[in-house]
Design a protein around this motif. Sequence first.
Motif, PDB file in Angstrom:
ATOM      1  N   ARG A  45      16.279 -22.251  63.892  1.00  0.00           N
ATOM      2  CA  ARG A  45      15.492 -21.021  64.043  1.00  0.00           C
ATOM      3  C   ARG A  45      14.838 -21.007  65.423  1.00  0.00           C
ATOM      4  O   ARG A  45      14.382 -22.044  65.914  1.00  0.00           O
ATOM      5  CB  ARG A  45      14.418 -20.916  62.967  1.00  0.00           C
ATOM      6  CG  ARG A  45      14.961 -20.825  61.555  1.00  0.00           C
ATOM      7  CD  ARG A  45      13.872 -20.532  60.550  1.00  0.00           C
ATOM      8  NE  ARG A  45      12.771 -21.487  60.624  1.00  0.00           N
ATOM      9  CZ  ARG A  45      11.698 -21.473  59.820  1.00  0.00           C
ATOM     10  NH1 ARG A  45      11.582 -20.547  58.878  1.00  0.00           N
ATOM     11  NH2 ARG A  45      10.755 -22.370  59.945  1.00  0.00           N
ATOM     12  N   ILE A  47      11.804 -18.938  67.355  1.00  0.00           N
ATOM     13  CA  ILE A  47      10.660 -18.088  67.014  1.00  0.00           C
ATOM     14  C   ILE A  47       9.961 -17.656  68.292  1.00  0.00           C
ATOM     15  O   ILE A  47       9.442 -18.494  69.047  1.00  0.00           O
ATOM     16  CB  ILE A  47       9.675 -18.841  66.096  1.00  0.00           C
ATOM     17  CG1 ILE A  47      10.401 -19.312  64.820  1.00  0.00           C
ATOM     18  CG2 ILE A  47       8.470 -17.959  65.761  1.00  0.00           C
ATOM     19  CD1 ILE A  47       9.649 -20.348  64.026  1.00  0.00           C
ATOM     20  N   ASP A  55       7.966  -6.873  65.395  1.00  0.00           N
ATOM     21  CA  ASP A  55       8.396  -7.579  64.193  1.00  0.00           C
ATOM     22  C   ASP A  55       9.694  -8.318  64.524  1.00  0.00           C
ATOM     23  O   ASP A  55      10.149  -8.312  65.669  1.00  0.00           O
ATOM     24  CB  ASP A  55       8.568  -6.616  63.018  1.00  0.00           C
ATOM     25  CG  ASP A  55       9.557  -5.489  63.328  1.00  0.00           C
ATOM     26  OD1 ASP A  55      10.277  -5.569  64.357  1.00  0.00           O
ATOM     27  OD2 ASP A  55       9.608  -4.518  62.556  1.00  0.00           O
ATOM     28  N   ASP A  56      10.297  -8.952  63.526  1.00  0.00           N
ATOM     29  CA  ASP A  56      11.522  -9.710  63.777  1.00  0.00           C
ATOM     30  C   ASP A  56      12.600  -8.827  64.404  1.00  0.00           C
ATOM     31  O   ASP A  56      13.269  -9.235  65.371  1.00  0.00           O
ATOM     32  CB  ASP A  56      12.049 -10.310  62.472  1.00  0.00           C
ATOM     33  CG  ASP A  56      11.221 -11.501  62.002  1.00  0.00           C
ATOM     34  OD1 ASP A  56      10.283 -11.901  62.741  1.00  0.00           O
ATOM     35  OD2 ASP A  56      11.508 -12.018  60.910  1.00  0.00           O
ATOM     36  N   ARG A  60      14.513  -9.125  67.999  1.00  0.00           N
ATOM     37  CA  ARG A  60      15.965  -9.231  68.086  1.00  0.00           C
ATOM     38  C   ARG A  60      16.544  -8.177  69.027  1.00  0.00           C
ATOM     39  O   ARG A  60      17.480  -8.458  69.781  1.00  0.00           O
ATOM     40  CB  ARG A  60      16.572  -9.112  66.689  1.00  0.00           C
ATOM     41  CG  ARG A  60      16.291 -10.341  65.820  1.00  0.00           C
ATOM     42  CD  ARG A  60      16.596 -10.118  64.355  1.00  0.00           C
ATOM     43  NE  ARG A  60      16.242 -11.311  63.587  1.00  0.00           N
ATOM     44  CZ  ARG A  60      16.126 -11.329  62.263  1.00  0.00           C
ATOM     45  NH1 ARG A  60      16.325 -10.220  61.547  1.00  0.00           N
ATOM     46  NH2 ARG A  60      15.793 -12.455  61.645  1.00  0.00           N
ATOM     47  N   HIS A  89      13.117 -15.073  64.919  1.00  0.00           N
ATOM     48  CA  HIS A  89      11.926 -14.573  64.226  1.00  0.00           C
ATOM     49  C   HIS A  89      10.851 -14.312  65.278  1.00  0.00           C
ATOM     50  O   HIS A  89      10.981 -14.717  66.435  1.00  0.00           O
ATOM     51  CB  HIS A  89      11.428 -15.585  63.191  1.00  0.00           C
ATOM     52  CG  HIS A  89      12.459 -15.932  62.154  1.00  0.00           C
ATOM     53  ND1 HIS A  89      12.611 -15.217  60.989  1.00  0.00           N
ATOM     54  CD2 HIS A  89      13.417 -16.909  62.131  1.00  0.00           C
ATOM     55  CE1 HIS A  89      13.596 -15.745  60.278  1.00  0.00           C
ATOM     56  NE2 HIS A  89      14.097 -16.774  60.951  1.00  0.00           N
ATOM     57  N   TYR A  90       9.789 -13.662  64.866  1.00  0.00           N
ATOM     58  CA  TYR A  90       8.736 -13.313  65.833  1.00  0.00           C
ATOM     59  C   TYR A  90       7.371 -13.370  65.166  1.00  0.00           C
ATOM     60  O   TYR A  90       7.214 -12.999  63.997  1.00  0.00           O
ATOM     61  CB  TYR A  90       8.966 -11.907  66.400  1.00  0.00           C
ATOM     62  CG  TYR A  90       7.954 -11.519  67.459  1.00  0.00           C
ATOM     63  CD1 TYR A  90       8.107 -11.949  68.779  1.00  0.00           C
ATOM     64  CD2 TYR A  90       6.840 -10.749  67.139  1.00  0.00           C
ATOM     65  CE1 TYR A  90       7.192 -11.613  69.757  1.00  0.00           C
ATOM     66  CE2 TYR A  90       5.910 -10.404  68.118  1.00  0.00           C
ATOM     67  CZ  TYR A  90       6.087 -10.842  69.417  1.00  0.00           C
ATOM     68  OH  TYR A  90       5.170 -10.520  70.383  1.00  0.00           O
ATOM     69  N   LEU A 107       5.585 -20.277  58.809  1.00  0.00           N
ATOM     70  CA  LEU A 107       7.013 -20.397  59.092  1.00  0.00           C
ATOM     71  C   LEU A 107       7.476 -21.850  59.141  1.00  0.00           C
ATOM     72  O   LEU A 107       8.677 -22.112  59.238  1.00  0.00           O
ATOM     73  CB  LEU A 107       7.344 -19.725  60.426  1.00  0.00           C
ATOM     74  CG  LEU A 107       7.316 -18.196  60.455  1.00  0.00           C
ATOM     75  CD1 LEU A 107       7.518 -17.687  61.875  1.00  0.00           C
ATOM     76  CD2 LEU A 107       8.371 -17.622  59.518  1.00  0.00           C
TER      77      LEU A 107
END
Length: 484
Positions: A45, A47, A55-56, A60, A89-90, A107
């Motif tokens: 992952r 992050i 948001d994620d 992206r 992810h963020y 996370l």
Amino acid sequence: MASRVIPVEVFDLVIFGGTGDLARRKILPGLYLRWLAGQIPAEARIIGAARGELDDQGFRDFVAASIEEFVARDRKDKAAIKGFLERLHYVAIDVTGEKGWKDLKALGREGAVQAFYFSVAPALFGAIAERLRSYEIAGAEARIVVEKPFGRDLASARALNATLAQHFEEGQIYRIDHYLGKETVQNLMAVRFANILFEPLWKSEYIDHVQITVAETVGVEGRGAYYDKSGAMRDMVQNHIMQLLCLIAMEPPYHFDPDAVRDEKLKVIRALDPVKPEDIVRGQYLAGAGEGSYLEHSGNKDSRTESYIALKVHISNWRWKGTPFYLRTGKRLRARESEIAITFREPPHSIFDDHSGWRENVLVIRLQPDEGMNLKVMIKEPGPGGMRLTQVPLDMSFAEALANTMEDVPDAYERLIMDVIRGNQTLFMRGDEVEAAWAWTDPIIQGWEARGDRPQGYDPGTSGPEDALMLMHRDGRRWRGIGQ
């Protein structure tokens, strides 16, 4: 010969400053390329952590745009990009406050390598390190990656090291210098220590002098205010060029082991002599070719900060006593070029009557733009008319000699980030190494500040100030041409 790709362990990499310029240009596209090569496992992952309210999916989209802009067309694979984006992810976070830290902690997972990339200003390192510990996010084996500058003098470097040491062990801290991730830089160690051909000659008895050049065609426009507080000495010599100098001059380590290599580099730095004022040339580029001058770009019309510096350096040890190292770097020069040139001494006696065509043997190690090496040797000039000598290069361009593998070779950031995940610190600077470099650098800077020296102006598109030529000429030597 195919390039071997060895997958790394499952990891969680948190990039603080995940929407910043370095992440956009280098870190995230580099990670995508490692995914494309099959080096990053599917369970990994990545992050992003930054102030922006994303948001994620928003992160992206940001990463997809960076891949589109900074990855070559032939390396863009729709399926691979889709798979890579699914790893992302963020977390919106305030690194100096409390917002977002609980979300980041949520996370966390067991069984994965933890790595935290501090792609932020050094002033924020302490706040991030403290919160990673206080929120119990970073485990006992966590690794942190910190970007230069590692201070701007010895005092600030010590303070920065002390701040990080409050929360992490030295073995957990990875101080990244992308020059050490370059393929040719690592090949320098292979050429020296894996071939009997060079190492017996690698000393003052056989080497006349060494030149290290890092030339750039760009100026400081867009970052002039920042650059004016550092200059070429702090920005390039103290770190990048110092690392190249160490790899050229170091003794063979007992093993290719992180601390063994860094121990030998540290010995070189500590053996550097103080530099005399007459062995320093500083310059600022003037206006020309429709471009502004350094003074205009820096926004400081009375600036005494150098955009160019050349130094003559000596190392006081048995291997290098009497062999000078000439270092130079500058902005707005003739070409973008980084190279190391090792010039060997003349043979002790020439058996040839016509000595007019004789030139020194030179081993040239090119770091950019075309990575490779060549060794210039003397041969007989073809044809009749007696024994006439001429110099020719024995050339090894990596792009040609290793054509089937070079396209898969990772760039510096790709390689170094994967080394972080592996836990290999060989190509990263240790805290005492950074402090020793500043201990040598500080008196040089303090000297020209105390003397009130002003940099000499030089025309853009040249090799730098005229005084830099004299630095070599008075020793009966010449700089290698830039861009030739």
